[in-house]
Design a protein around this motif. Structure first.
Motif, short mmCIF file in Angstrom:
data_model
loop_
_atom_site.label_atom_id
_atom_site.label_comp_id
_atom_site.label_asym_id
_atom_site.label_seq_id
_atom_site.Cartn_x
_atom_site.Cartn_y
_atom_site.Cartn_z
N VAL A 1 0.83 -1.20 0.00
CA VAL A 1 0.00 0.00 0.00
C VAL A 1 0.87 1.26 0.00
N GLN A 2 1.94 1.27 0.76
CA GLN A 2 2.78 2.47 0.84
C GLN A 2 3.54 2.74 -0.45
N ALA A 3 3.64 1.74 -1.32
CA ALA A 3 4.40 1.90 -2.56
C ALA A 3 3.58 2.55 -3.67
N VAL A 4 2.27 2.72 -3.45
CA VAL A 4 1.39 3.25 -4.48
C VAL A 4 0.89 4.63 -4.04
N ASN A 5 0.69 5.48 -5.02
CA ASN A 5 0.31 6.87 -4.75
C ASN A 5 -0.86 6.97 -3.77
N ARG A 6 -0.75 7.93 -2.86
CA ARG A 6 -1.76 8.10 -1.82
C ARG A 6 -3.15 8.40 -2.40
N SER A 7 -3.24 8.83 -3.65
CA SER A 7 -4.53 9.15 -4.25
C SER A 7 -5.46 7.95 -4.34
N VAL A 8 -4.91 6.72 -4.31
CA VAL A 8 -5.75 5.51 -4.37
C VAL A 8 -5.63 4.70 -3.07
N PRO B 1 0.87 13.16 6.60
CA PRO B 1 0.84 12.81 5.18
C PRO B 1 1.93 13.56 4.41
N ASP B 2 2.55 12.86 3.47
CA ASP B 2 3.62 13.43 2.67
C ASP B 2 3.46 12.89 1.25
N ASP B 3 3.31 13.79 0.27
CA ASP B 3 3.10 13.36 -1.11
C ASP B 3 4.41 13.18 -1.87
N ASP B 4 5.54 13.30 -1.19
CA ASP B 4 6.84 13.17 -1.85
C ASP B 4 7.28 11.70 -1.80
N PRO C 1 7.57 7.78 -4.45
CA PRO C 1 7.40 6.67 -3.51
C PRO C 1 8.65 6.43 -2.65
N PRO C 2 8.44 5.70 -1.52
CA PRO C 2 7.15 5.27 -0.98
C PRO C 2 6.43 6.43 -0.30
N TRP C 3 5.16 6.15 0.04
CA TRP C 3 4.34 7.10 0.77
C TRP C 3 3.96 6.46 2.11
N PRO C 4 4.81 6.55 3.13
CA PRO C 4 4.53 5.90 4.42
C PRO C 4 3.20 6.33 5.00
N LEU C 5 2.65 5.50 5.87
CA LEU C 5 1.31 5.71 6.40
C LEU C 5 1.34 6.40 7.76
N THR C 6 0.39 7.29 7.97
CA THR C 6 0.16 7.83 9.30
C THR C 6 -0.62 6.80 10.11
#
Length: 222
Positions: free
Chosen positions: A137-144, A172-175, A177-182
């Motif tokens: 999940v963290q490897a895919v853009n936060r938009s999905v 939240p951080d959009d920079d 991948p990855p996009w780690p989770l809160t």
């Protein structure tokens, strides 16, 4: 012949390439590795430490029930569950990754399959007693992200368990991948009848004190 580029740098280049196809870049990544253009992604033979310590050290073959590993990559986590006795499926969105997993584990009884969290086979809905999701999940853009976590939840059978392992983020951080989770994003795995058993932040190996670690969250469906 030039040395292969690092898979991490290729991930950084591809991960934001096509917002309309947020998971399509995985096949590009694995195909590049298969051709020797980059180093092998997520290359390990041992289960992730957060999974290994969670399962403990039971006698091989003592577990029962069905298990699935989301984004199985080269199969180390799926093979671990298989050795424990689970009837295990490992799936990945990349056909090349699935082929590599089969090649690395000849004779394995794990069922390796191609699957996309955004478009899962209907037969997999509620089909698994144990669902393991590590870093997909963290490897895919936060938009999905909502759709991805919903896909993970949908795999859990009545009475089943979900183990989610993700990088931890303070906000939240959009920079990526990855996009780690809160923590709030991790808690979102606990919907649709799933309830949190435990959510803990493990120290990341080699990380400086005070730096975000790794979430290990267990959920159970009633």
């Amino acid at each position: 012949m030039p040395a292969p580029r690092s898979w991490q740098s290729e991930t950084a280049r591809l991960g934001n390439a096509e917002p309309s196809d947020p998971t399509g870049w995985f096949e590009q990544l694995w195909s590049s590795a298969a051709h020797g253009d980059i180093t092998m992604p997520w290359d390990r033979v041992d289960p992730h430490p957060a999974l290994a310590s969670w399962t403990g050290a039971p006698a091989p073959g003592g577990a029962s029930g069905t298990a699935v590993v989301v984004g199985c990559g080269l199969g180390a986590d799926a093979e671990h569950l298989d050795r424990l006795g689970y009837q295990t499926t490992g799936f990945d969105v990349s056909p090349t990754a699935v082929q590599a997993a089969r090649g690395r584990n000849p004779g394995s009884s794990v069922t390796y399959a191609v699957g996309n969290l955004l478009d899962l086979p209907p037969a997999w809905a509620g089909a698994f007693d144990l669902v393991v999701e590590i870093y997909t999940v963290q490897a895919v853009n936060r938009s999905v992200r909502d759709a991805l976590t919903a896909g993970v939840r949908s795999l859990v059978a009545p009475g089943g368990t979900l183990l989610a392992v993700q990088g931890a983020a303070r906000q939240p951080d959009d920079d990526g991948p990855p996009w780690p989770l809160t923590r709030t994003e991790v808690e979102a795995f606990g919907r649709d009848g799933l309830e949190a058993v435990s959510i803990e932040e493990l120290a990341a190996p080699g990380a400086a004190p005070g730096r975000p670690g790794t979430w290990r969250a267990e959920f159970r469906r009633g």
